[in-house]
Design a protein around this motif. Structure first.
Motif, PDB file in Angstrom:
ATOM      1  N   PRO A 209     -13.034  72.221 -28.979  1.00 39.50           N
ATOM      2  CA  PRO A 209     -13.329  71.019 -28.214  1.00 39.50           C
ATOM      3  C   PRO A 209     -14.181  69.932 -29.235  1.00 39.50           C
ATOM      4  O   PRO A 209     -14.067  68.595 -29.116  1.00 39.50           O
ATOM      5  N   LEU A 210     -15.096  70.431 -30.103  1.00 43.68           N
ATOM      6  CA  LEU A 210     -15.781  69.524 -31.237  1.00 43.68           C
ATOM      7  C   LEU A 210     -14.538  68.881 -32.006  1.00 43.68           C
ATOM      8  O   LEU A 210     -14.898  67.688 -32.245  1.00 43.68           O
ATOM      9  N   LEU A 211     -13.791  69.585 -32.374  1.00 41.92           N
ATOM     10  CA  LEU A 211     -12.612  69.371 -33.399  1.00 41.92           C
ATOM     11  C   LEU A 211     -11.958  68.067 -32.539  1.00 41.92           C
ATOM     12  O   LEU A 211     -11.448  67.062 -33.074  1.00 41.92           O
ATOM     13  N   ALA A 212     -11.424  68.373 -31.347  1.00 41.29           N
ATOM     14  CA  ALA A 212     -10.689  67.262 -30.630  1.00 41.29           C
ATOM     15  C   ALA A 212     -11.315  66.246 -30.323  1.00 41.29           C
ATOM     16  O   ALA A 212     -10.857  64.984 -30.405  1.00 41.29           O
ATOM     17  N   SER A 213     -12.561  66.081 -30.125  1.00 41.19           N
ATOM     18  CA  SER A 213     -13.480  64.969 -29.877  1.00 41.19           C
ATOM     19  C   SER A 213     -13.846  64.103 -31.003  1.00 41.19           C
ATOM     20  O   SER A 213     -13.369  63.096 -31.133  1.00 41.19           O
ATOM     21  N   ALA A 214     -13.799  64.954 -32.209  1.00 42.08           N
ATOM     22  CA  ALA A 214     -13.940  64.259 -33.537  1.00 42.08           C
ATOM     23  C   ALA A 214     -12.730  63.423 -33.968  1.00 42.08           C
ATOM     24  O   ALA A 214     -12.623  62.151 -34.323  1.00 42.08           O
ATOM     25  N   LEU A 215     -11.563  63.854 -33.592  1.00 40.86           N
ATOM     26  CA  LEU A 215     -10.329  63.281 -33.989  1.00 40.86           C
ATOM     27  C   LEU A 215     -10.192  62.101 -33.036  1.00 40.86           C
ATOM     28  O   LEU A 215      -9.459  60.996 -33.192  1.00 40.86           O
ATOM     29  N   GLU A 216     -10.354  62.374 -31.728  1.00 37.70           N
ATOM     30  CA  GLU A 216     -10.113  61.507 -30.749  1.00 37.70           C
ATOM     31  C   GLU A 216     -10.928  60.061 -30.846  1.00 37.70           C
ATOM     32  O   GLU A 216     -10.585  58.985 -30.891  1.00 37.70           O
ATOM     33  N   PHE A 217     -12.252  60.332 -31.618  1.00 38.39           N
ATOM     34  CA  PHE A 217     -13.017  58.953 -31.551  1.00 38.39           C
ATOM     35  C   PHE A 217     -13.204  58.500 -32.974  1.00 38.39           C
ATOM     36  O   PHE A 217     -13.974  57.692 -33.586  1.00 38.39           O
ATOM     37  N   GLY A 218     -11.981  59.121 -33.936  1.00 39.56           N
ATOM     38  CA  GLY A 218     -12.091  58.754 -35.173  1.00 39.56           C
ATOM     39  C   GLY A 218     -12.933  59.103 -36.335  1.00 39.56           C
ATOM     40  O   GLY A 218     -13.051  58.638 -37.272  1.00 39.56           O
ATOM     41  N   SER A 219     -13.834  60.120 -36.049  1.00 36.78           N
ATOM     42  CA  SER A 219     -14.822  60.230 -36.862  1.00 36.78           C
ATOM     43  C   SER A 219     -14.112  61.517 -37.870  1.00 36.78           C
ATOM     44  O   SER A 219     -14.906  61.945 -39.116  1.00 36.78           O
ATOM     45  N   ALA A 220     -13.031  62.168 -37.563  1.00 39.43           N
ATOM     46  CA  ALA A 220     -12.329  63.191 -38.211  1.00 39.43           C
ATOM     47  C   ALA A 220     -11.335  62.829 -39.193  1.00 39.43           C
ATOM     48  O   ALA A 220     -10.665  61.789 -38.957  1.00 39.43           O
ATOM     49  N   ALA A 221     -11.112  63.515 -40.363  1.00 44.72           N
ATOM     50  CA  ALA A 221     -10.055  63.048 -41.211  1.00 44.72           C
ATOM     51  C   ALA A 221      -8.568  63.446 -40.745  1.00 44.72           C
ATOM     52  O   ALA A 221      -8.541  64.258 -40.047  1.00 44.72           O
ATOM     53  N   ALA A 222      -7.514  62.872 -41.335  1.00 47.94           N
ATOM     54  CA  ALA A 222      -6.214  63.230 -40.669  1.00 47.94           C
ATOM     55  C   ALA A 222      -6.036  64.742 -40.989  1.00 47.94           C
ATOM     56  O   ALA A 222      -5.267  65.470 -40.276  1.00 47.94           O
ATOM     57  N   SER A 223      -6.822  65.403 -42.101  1.00 44.80           N
ATOM     58  CA  SER A 223      -6.131  66.799 -42.449  1.00 44.80           C
ATOM     59  C   SER A 223      -6.822  67.709 -41.447  1.00 44.80           C
ATOM     60  O   SER A 223      -6.587  68.900 -41.266  1.00 44.80           O
ATOM     61  N   ALA A 224      -7.823  67.113 -40.333  1.00 41.84           N
ATOM     62  CA  ALA A 224      -8.398  67.888 -39.191  1.00 41.84           C
ATOM     63  C   ALA A 224      -6.983  68.117 -38.506  1.00 41.84           C
ATOM     64  O   ALA A 224      -7.369  69.217 -37.445  1.00 41.84           O
ATOM     65  N   LEU A 225      -6.130  67.509 -38.263  1.00 38.49           N
ATOM     66  CA  LEU A 225      -5.117  67.787 -37.257  1.00 38.49           C
ATOM     67  C   LEU A 225      -4.468  69.249 -37.707  1.00 38.49           C
ATOM     68  O   LEU A 225      -4.117  69.725 -36.685  1.00 38.49           O
ATOM     69  N   THR A 226      -4.377  69.372 -38.719  1.00 41.42           N
ATOM     70  CA  THR A 226      -3.830  70.734 -39.314  1.00 41.42           C
ATOM     71  C   THR A 226      -4.457  71.757 -38.481  1.00 41.42           C
ATOM     72  O   THR A 226      -4.077  72.823 -37.867  1.00 41.42           O
ATOM     73  N   ALA A 227      -5.942  71.861 -38.610  1.00 42.86           N
ATOM     74  CA  ALA A 227      -6.816  72.753 -38.063  1.00 42.86           C
ATOM     75  C   ALA A 227      -6.617  72.772 -36.440  1.00 42.86           C
ATOM     76  O   ALA A 227      -6.805  73.883 -35.757  1.00 42.86           O
ATOM     77  N   LEU A 228      -6.697  71.667 -36.128  1.00 37.81           N
ATOM     78  CA  LEU A 228      -6.493  71.521 -34.512  1.00 37.81           C
ATOM     79  C   LEU A 228      -5.249  71.954 -33.917  1.00 37.81           C
ATOM     80  O   LEU A 228      -5.332  73.094 -33.024  1.00 37.81           O
ATOM     81  N   LEU A 229      -4.126  72.135 -34.615  1.00 28.69           N
ATOM     82  CA  LEU A 229      -2.918  72.661 -34.251  1.00 28.69           C
ATOM     83  C   LEU A 229      -2.865  74.256 -34.452  1.00 28.69           C
ATOM     84  O   LEU A 229      -2.321  74.956 -33.652  1.00 28.69           O
ATOM     85  N   LYS A 230      -3.485  74.677 -35.441  1.00 30.87           N
ATOM     86  CA  LYS A 230      -3.787  76.090 -35.792  1.00 30.87           C
ATOM     87  C   LYS A 230      -4.665  76.637 -34.716  1.00 30.87           C
ATOM     88  O   LYS A 230      -4.072  77.698 -34.185  1.00 30.87           O
ATOM     89  N   MET A 231      -5.712  76.030 -34.278  1.00 26.62           N
ATOM     90  CA  MET A 231      -6.513  76.493 -33.273  1.00 26.62           C
ATOM     91  C   MET A 231      -5.667  76.520 -32.047  1.00 26.62           C
ATOM     92  O   MET A 231      -5.840  77.460 -31.244  1.00 26.62           O
ATOM     93  N   GLY A 232      -4.977  75.533 -31.719  1.00 29.02           N
ATOM     94  CA  GLY A 232      -4.263  75.140 -30.476  1.00 29.02           C
ATOM     95  C   GLY A 232      -3.258  76.172 -30.312  1.00 29.02           C
ATOM     96  O   GLY A 232      -2.860  76.863 -29.067  1.00 29.02           O
TER      97      GLY A 232
END
Length: 764
Positions: free
Chosen positions: A331-354
């Protein structure tokens, strides 16, 4: 502040009449005299927790302390303190005697003792999670003691609850009060409800009611002792029975033991401040605590630190407790991506956790964030989304794709980066089946029409492959307008050999969509010429395609003879299933270079011998795609502009092939009068040709006769009758063919005749 009601709705689980929440079953344990129950909101059904406490009359001491707890919980806000939502006080009558009940509604939580049993963590993962939880409670206690000058008075396992995201939160504020060492009255207020605290949790000075020592002690003295009691209960797994049990240190981790002993110092002034415990304790320095802490202060980190962290996160997540990763970190990672504080590389981690979630949880916790990310203008985010679309594309609903995803993805078709254009193109293999026919015909096919003449050969090739793969999702009218034109007029005439090969394979894959007339008049004539293509792979595919389409024609012939009918030809069916499997993407040499920074030029396909021999055709000037997507086929007008004629004719690099084609297309010599008459008739009839005659597709690639070739001399009509093949025979050319003509029927040059036998007017 309080609402007094005199009746309760009967029945289990119905709750209080005017309470906007429904009360469900209770947990087996809670702090003090409170009852902790599950509940739901009557408005939206969201889960909550309901704490209730009852007393025999309004002057009951437990009720007074409960009112103090309600007031404190409402006013004190901190990330590690239980969130307050609603409260009410109800007075009822039971057998004639009054009964007062206080309700507190908070965010959904579970008692810590119950959550520990549910998780069942062991070993290193258990210690890491305990460190995270104790770190959070220590921050809450430090906030109360050092920032607010408040004393909780009873920190223990019963006063800690756990949220659905596995955060530990402090509550049970019934004893909470201000602390001021210079005022005896404030100290008295702090001790007003001290009788609620169990004797096993009281430090020595509080147990003896040594008020002078308490006033001279630092504000954290009592709660530091309580923090030590909490540590003992957490690691021993037992509720503290008496104070002497705190000396059993067998279950305390060695890295935490020195701090544990300082928290329980017999001298109040020497007890460890919880703020120092957070900063200096070696026990709190582990991967889980550091990762969660980094995510919580992500906005304070610079771009380099964030990018480095998110690149390591996928591998790091595998080493952390799986349940904590899914319920807290995700949830922390999804929120960071949604509000723009995370880098594009965070998407890889999000999908792996998902990928560790069930399909239902993935749709709820991950998919909404991904859909919102498609609206991002960050090119790196768009690239990351398209690169991993195979991991989540099937989970997207058709409505979300058509209305929310595709409008943003479609901007990549015209992006200046060739790599992003190609990724956008490949993503359509997954998204196209979910698009409506209106979006397909009105938008997608127009973009694909432009990409088929893209400057990058790999993109042109993959566009043809995509059309072959999504042909089954087009309606019948669109297929007839688009597929043959796209494959024969453009793909088979492309200067890039893999593009021509892709056109042949696409025709074979979609063979079930063509009737016998199209097979015989449009497909076979265009494919046969590629059997002498300079590229061996194209020649091989061309022979395979010719065999397949000839088999279709043969099956139609046998079927027609067997039925003994002369009706209109039906749809041919290939001996090879038309859509047995998807066509594979062409090998692409486009790279990610140039995507990270918009100023970098887009990558190009590496030059090869094939590219050197075949120049890239110029883009057509037509703006209507395939020319028939919106207005239909115009059968009444004789214009030869159908969206394909504006392509530049091919220039063959091999002299032998050019000479053969030139010889095959030489006009037959005739008497002057008849030749002039036939030429006039042909030039007059040329503008009136309609699309039923296929626009003379071969005329665009016809070559004029070599200058040095002699015209045939027809000695007499009798000679023509004796040898009819002599009329179309051509001597071997002695020079190279000139470049192909750029137009038809323009200027002083005569129009090139059609390929094949023609009727020649002769005098008797």
């Amino acid at each position: 502040m309080f609402k007094f009601l005199k009746e309760v709705v009967g029945g289990s689980g119905t709750g209080v009449k005017d309470l906007p929440y429904t009360i469900a079953e209770s947990y087996p344990s809670a702090w003090g005299s409170w009852t902790h129950s599950r509940g739901t909101s009557k408005d939206d059904g969201s889960p909550v927790s309901v704490f209730s406490l009852s007393g025999s009359n309004a002057q009951d001491g437990h009720l007074a302390a409960a009112r103090n707890g309600v007031k404190r919980l409402r006013t004190v806000r901190h990330p590690n303190i239980l969130s307050f939502l609603h409260s009410t006080e109800i007075e009822t009558y039971d057998a004639g005697s009054p009964k007062v009940t206080i309700y507190i509604v908070t965010e959904p939580v579970m008692p810590l003792s119950e959550k520990i049993k549910e998780l069942g963590l062991e070993g290193t993962q258990r210690d890491e999670y305990y460190a995270l939880g104790l770190h959070q409670i220590a921050k809450a206690v430090s906030f109360l003691n050092n920032d607010c000058k408040l004393v909780h008075g009873n920190v223990c396992m019963a006063s800690v609850v756990v949220t659905p995201t596995l955060d530990w939160k402090l509550h049970a504020f019934d004893v909470l009060s201000e602390f001021d060492g210079s005022s005896e009255m404030s100290s008295g207020q702090m001790l007003q409800y001290a009788w609620l605290v169990g004797s096993q949790y009281k430090p020595m000075e509080l147990a003896k009611s040594d008020w002078d020592a308490i006033k001279k002690s630092p504000p954290w003295a009592i709660d530091s002792w309580g923090m030590g009691c909490l540590i003992y209960e957490v690691f021993s797994g037992l509720r503290l029975g008496k104070t002497e049990e705190l000396r059993n240190i067998g279950s305390i981790p060695k890295s935490l033991l020195p701090d544990y002993q300082r928290l329980l110092s017999s001298m109040p002034s020497r007890r460890l401040n919880t703020s120092k415990l957070i900063e200096n304790s070696e026990y709190f320095q582990n991967k889980l605590v550091d990762t969660i802490h980094f995510m919580e202060i992500l906005s304070l980190k610079d771009s380099v630190e964030r990018d480095t962290f998110f690149r390591k996160l996928p591998n790091l997540a595998e080493q952390l407790p799986r349940q904590i990763v899914l319920k807290k970190l995700l949830p922390l990672l999804a929120s960071a991506l949604e509000f723009g504080s995370a880098a594009a590389s965070a998407l890889t981690a999000l999908l792996k956790m998902g990928s560790w979630l069930s399909a239902e949880e993935f749709n709820v916790k991950v998919l909404p964030t991904i859909v919102k990310l498609f609206a991002s203008n960050d090119r790196a985010i768009r690239v990351a989304l398209l690169q991993h679309i195979d991991q989540y594309g099937e989970s997207l609903s058709a409505q979300a794709v058509d209305e929310q995803v595709y409008p943003h993805v479609a901007t990549g078709f015209s992006d200046t980066s060739a790599f992003l254009r190609e990724l956008t193109l490949k993503s359509m293999l997954i998204l196209a089946p979910k698009l409506s026919q209106r979006t397909m015909s009105g938008s997608l096919l127009k973009y694909l029409s432009k990409l088929q003449v893209d400057e990058e050969p790999a993109i042109r090739t993959n566009t043809t492959i995509l059309l072959g793969n999504i042909g089954s999702y087009l309606n019948e009218g669109t297929r007839k307008r688009v597929l043959i034109n796209a494959f024969t007029v453009r793909a088979l005439r492309d200067t890039f050999p893999p593009a021509r090969g892709a056109g042949i394979m696409a025709l074979c894959a979609t063979s079930s969509y063509y009737d016998i007339t199209e097979v015989a008049t449009r497909i076979l004539p265009n494919v046969v010429v590629l059997t002498i293509d300079p590229d061996s792979d194209v020649r091989t595919k061309a022979f395979q395609a010719v065999d397949q389409f000839l088999q279709i024609a043969k099956q139609h012939y046998e079927k027609t003879n067997a039925a003994d009918t002369t009706g209109v030809a039906g749809v041919g069916s290939s001996s090879v299933p038309g859509n047995a499997s998807l066509l594979g993407w062409a090998m692409s040499s486009l790279t990610l270079k140039g995507i990270e920074t918009p100023s970098t030029a887009p990558a190009r396909v590496n030059s090869t011998s094939d590219l050197a021999e075949h120049p890239v055709p110029t883009s057509p000037t037509s703006t209507d795609g395939w020319g028939e997507l919106e207005n239909g086929i115009d059968e009444e007008h004789g214009s030869d502009r159908d969206g394909w004629d504006d392509l530049e004719p091919l220039e063959e690099s091999k002299p032998a092939l050019a000479n053969i084609q030139a010889a095959q297309r030489r006009p037959v010599s005739q008497p002057i009068s008849h030749t002039k008459q036939a030429s006039n008739l042909l030039s007059k009839s040329t503008p009136k040709l309609n699309k039923d005659e296929d626009d003379d597709l071969w005329g665009s690639i016809a070559a004029p006769a070599p200058k040095t070739a002699r015209p045939l001399n027809l000695k007499s009509a009798q000679t023509d009758d004796d040898d009819p093949w002599a009329a179309i025979a051509a001597p071997a050319p002695t020079t190279k063919a000139k470049p192909l003509s750029t137009g038809r029927g323009r200027g002083a040059k005569p129009a090139a005749p059609k390929l094949g036998a023609q009727r020649i007017n002769r005098t008797s």
